[in-house]
Enzyme design. Structure first.
Site, PDB file in Angstrom:
ATOM      1  N   ARG A   1      -6.375 -22.542  14.056  1.00 15.95           N
ATOM      2  CA  ARG A   1      -7.308 -21.579  13.461  1.00 15.95           C
ATOM      3  C   ARG A   1      -8.586 -22.190  12.923  1.00 15.95           C
ATOM      4  NH1 ARG A   1      -5.552 -16.999  15.875  1.00 15.95           N
ATOM      5  NH2 ARG A   1      -3.305 -16.739  15.565  1.00 15.95           N
TER       6      ARG A   1
ATOM      7  N   ALA B   1       0.839  -1.202   0.000  1.00  9.43           N
ATOM      8  CA  ALA B   1       0.000   0.000   0.000  1.00  9.43           C
ATOM      9  C   ALA B   1       0.878   1.258   0.000  1.00  9.43           C
ATOM     10  CB  ALA B   1      -0.939  -0.010   1.191  1.00  9.43           C
TER      11      ALA B   1
HETATM   12  C1  FAD Z   1      -7.284 -18.804  20.042  1.00 10.82           C
HETATM   13  C2  FAD Z   1      -6.019 -17.993  20.001  1.00 10.82           C
HETATM   14  C3  FAD Z   1      -5.875 -16.863  20.785  1.00 10.82           C
HETATM   15  C4  FAD Z   1      -4.693 -16.102  20.735  1.00 10.82           C
HETATM   16  N1  FAD Z   1      -4.587 -14.967  21.508  1.00 10.82           N
HETATM   17  C5  FAD Z   1      -3.457 -14.215  21.453  1.00 10.82           C
HETATM   18  C6  FAD Z   1      -3.323 -13.011  22.224  1.00 10.82           C
HETATM   19  O1  FAD Z   1      -4.209 -12.640  22.974  1.00 10.82           O
HETATM   20  N2  FAD Z   1      -2.166 -12.286  22.093  1.00 10.82           N
HETATM   21  C7  FAD Z   1      -1.150 -12.681  21.276  1.00 10.82           C
HETATM   22  O2  FAD Z   1      -0.132 -11.984  21.211  1.00 10.82           O
HETATM   23  N3  FAD Z   1      -1.252 -13.807  20.535  1.00 10.82           N
HETATM   24  C8  FAD Z   1      -2.371 -14.572  20.594  1.00 10.82           C
HETATM   25  N4  FAD Z   1      -2.472 -15.705  19.812  1.00 10.82           N
HETATM   26  C9  FAD Z   1      -1.369 -16.042  18.913  1.00 10.82           C
HETATM   27  C10 FAD Z   1      -0.536 -17.222  19.461  1.00 10.82           C
HETATM   28  O3  FAD Z   1       0.064 -16.898  20.699  1.00 10.82           O
HETATM   29  C11 FAD Z   1       0.563 -17.597  18.437  1.00 10.82           C
HETATM   30  O4  FAD Z   1       1.418 -16.489  18.252  1.00 10.82           O
HETATM   31  C12 FAD Z   1      -0.003 -17.977  17.096  1.00 10.82           C
HETATM   32  O5  FAD Z   1      -1.065 -18.876  17.244  1.00 10.82           O
HETATM   33  C13 FAD Z   1       1.092 -18.611  16.244  1.00 10.82           C
HETATM   34  O6  FAD Z   1       1.417 -19.854  16.807  1.00 10.82           O
HETATM   35  P1  FAD Z   1       2.894 -20.427  16.767  1.00 10.82           P
HETATM   36  O7  FAD Z   1       3.864 -19.452  17.336  1.00 10.82           O
HETATM   37  O8  FAD Z   1       2.843 -21.773  17.404  1.00 10.82           O
HETATM   38  O9  FAD Z   1       3.089 -20.597  15.167  1.00 10.82           O
HETATM   39  P2  FAD Z   1       4.390 -20.396  14.295  1.00 10.82           P
HETATM   40  O10 FAD Z   1       4.906 -19.011  14.429  1.00 10.82           O
HETATM   41  O11 FAD Z   1       4.052 -20.881  12.916  1.00 10.82           O
HETATM   42  O12 FAD Z   1       5.440 -21.343  14.938  1.00 10.82           O
HETATM   43  C14 FAD Z   1       5.269 -22.769  14.898  1.00 10.82           C
HETATM   44  C15 FAD Z   1       6.132 -23.348  15.983  1.00 10.82           C
HETATM   45  O13 FAD Z   1       7.509 -23.071  15.672  1.00 10.82           O
HETATM   46  C16 FAD Z   1       8.218 -22.756  16.854  1.00 10.82           C
HETATM   47  N5  FAD Z   1       8.736 -21.383  16.737  1.00 10.82           N
HETATM   48  C17 FAD Z   1       8.526 -20.517  15.708  1.00 10.82           C
HETATM   49  N6  FAD Z   1       9.213 -19.393  15.900  1.00 10.82           N
HETATM   50  C18 FAD Z   1       9.846 -19.536  17.083  1.00 10.82           C
HETATM   51  C19 FAD Z   1      10.689 -18.696  17.838  1.00 10.82           C
HETATM   52  N7  FAD Z   1      11.055 -17.493  17.431  1.00 10.82           N
HETATM   53  N8  FAD Z   1      11.148 -19.155  19.023  1.00 10.82           N
HETATM   54  C20 FAD Z   1      10.800 -20.382  19.464  1.00 10.82           C
HETATM   55  N9  FAD Z   1      10.013 -21.237  18.797  1.00 10.82           N
HETATM   56  C21 FAD Z   1       9.531 -20.808  17.614  1.00 10.82           C
HETATM   57  C22 FAD Z   1       7.246 -22.922  18.008  1.00 10.82           C
HETATM   58  O14 FAD Z   1       7.321 -24.233  18.498  1.00 10.82           O
HETATM   59  C23 FAD Z   1       5.895 -22.728  17.367  1.00 10.82           C
HETATM   60  O15 FAD Z   1       4.830 -23.361  18.050  1.00 10.82           O
HETATM   61  C24 FAD Z   1      -3.631 -16.472  19.850  1.00 10.82           C
HETATM   62  C25 FAD Z   1      -3.787 -17.625  19.062  1.00 10.82           C
HETATM   63  C26 FAD Z   1      -4.944 -18.375  19.129  1.00 10.82           C
HETATM   64  C27 FAD Z   1      -5.076 -19.591  18.237  1.00 10.82           C
END
Ligand code: FAD
Length: 301
Positions: free
Chosen positions: A223, A123
């Site tokens: 999701r 954008a």
């Molecule tokens: C119902 C729901 C409510 C939520 N509410 C909130 C909220 O209120 N506030 C908020 O901020 N977020 C919120 N989230 C977001 C959530 O905390 C995660 O950030 C988001 O779901 C991405 O998940 P993930 O980090 O597992 O996925 P990805 O980023 O795809 O990572 C996959 C996996 O890789 C590993 N990984 C990736 N990057 C790293 C890293 N840098 N360090 C260590 N391990 C890593 C971890 O094991 C992770 O589980 C919410 C999510 C859901 C589904």
């Protein structure tokens, strides 16, 4: 309608161009390639490209020289074994690239999934379209009283109409001002990268999003779950339907063990064992918090 006639023609032209390949091909995914699957009022997902199929998972797991598959039943059993035991790297051998059009507030949740490659519509470079997500009346709900992160009863009558009117008029006014600020009529006009800052979070953006099957399953588990916000859940459900066509064996295992399956804490296992032995267990003597107990009862009665 999320696509213009020109965009639809471009997609059909792309689909009419075929090339022979020695690579693994998934018939389910070939049928979907490039086509837009509508989501919400102006959004969509489109499969742009993919790598691998169920056979690619088996091939990687067996580190095979050929196709890697034996019999469908053996392959299904192996894939289920891999899923059951969190042997995840064979699933990373499959990849998918999607084109997604989605409201900015959904994009903010989506982008938290870091294990993907993303390129978003600029954008700074382009002018955003006048397209805003306006929920259907049945999706306008009050704040939930039981769950701070959720919705309760659907709004009705005058309240629903009032909210819809506010959403529409705010979006329209913000976009009018956006256009006014960009306008060069007798003035310099504000840069696109600055003019966009007054736009609301329900405006649509687009990106290309590429990830592997293991991380996509993780995305879908979070999701497509009932606890996810409706507006991202419908995207996850549309993607899940594509994945089912792409890798039916892997999707079947994912659905069974992750999406519809459950994991239990040691405390919950102990409670279940006591119940099976005929004991009546309540929250107070379960060792679980009230929240844990509520979720446990939802699943196990
Ligand atoms: C119902 C729901 C409510 C939520 N509410 C909130 C909220 O209120 N506030 C908020 O901020 N977020 C919120 N989230 C977001 C959530 O905390 C995660 O950030 C988001 O779901 C991405 O998940 P993930 O980090 O597992 O996925 P990805 O980023 O795809 O990572 C996959 C996996 O890789 C590993 N990984 C990736 N990057 C790293 C890293 N840098 N360090 C260590 N391990 C890593 C971890 O094991 C992770 O589980 C919410 C999510 C859901 C589904």
């Amino acid at each position: 309608m999320p696509l213009s006639p020109d965009q639809i023609a471009e997609i059909e032209t792309a689909r009419a161009t075929q090339a022979p390949t020695l690579r693994a091909v998934s018939p389910g995914m070939e049928a979907l390639l490039y086509r837009a699957i509508p989501v919400l009022d102006h959004g969509f997902i489109r499969v742009i490209d993919y790598m691998g199929d169920d056979g690619a998972i088996v091939q990687a797991a067996r580190v095979s020289y050929g196709a890697g598959t034996k019999h469908v039943q053996n392959d299904a059993g192996l894939i289920r074994y891999l899923m059951r035991h969190w042997h995840s790297t064979p699933f990373e051998m499959c990849e998918v690239k999607l084109h997604v059009k989605l409201p900015v507030f959904v994009a903010r949740q989506w982008i938290r999934h870091r294990t993907a490659n993303v390129n978003e519509y600029s954008a700074r470079y382009s002018i955003l379209d006048r397209e805003f997500y306006i929920p259907a009346p049945e999706n306008l709900a009050a704040q939930s009283t039981a769950n701070n992160q959720g919705r309760g009863e659907v709004l009705s009558g005058a309240e629903s109409a009032r909210v819809l009117e506010i959403l529409k008029s705010d979006a329209g006014q913000a976009y009018d001002h956006y256009e006014e600020m960009l306008s060069q009529d007798g003035q310099q006009g504000l840069a696109r990268e600055l003019a966009r800052m007054n736009l609301p979070m329900n405006i649509y953006t687009q990106w290309y999003w590429k990830t592997d099957l293991h991380n996509l399953f993780h995305f879908l588990a979070l999701r497509a779950d009932a606890h996810a916000q409706y507006e991202i859940r419908v995207y996850a459900e549309a993607i899940a339907a594509c994945v089912r066509d792409w890798v039916p064996l892997a999707y079947g295992a994912f659905e069974d063990y992750r999406l519809r399956g459950t994991t239990l804490s040691a405390t919950a296992v102990a409670v279940l064992k006591r119940r099976l032995a005929g004991e009546v267990v309540g929250q107070e003597d379960s060792g679980m918090s009230k929240g844990e107990w509520r979720e446990f009862v939802e699943g196990w009665g």
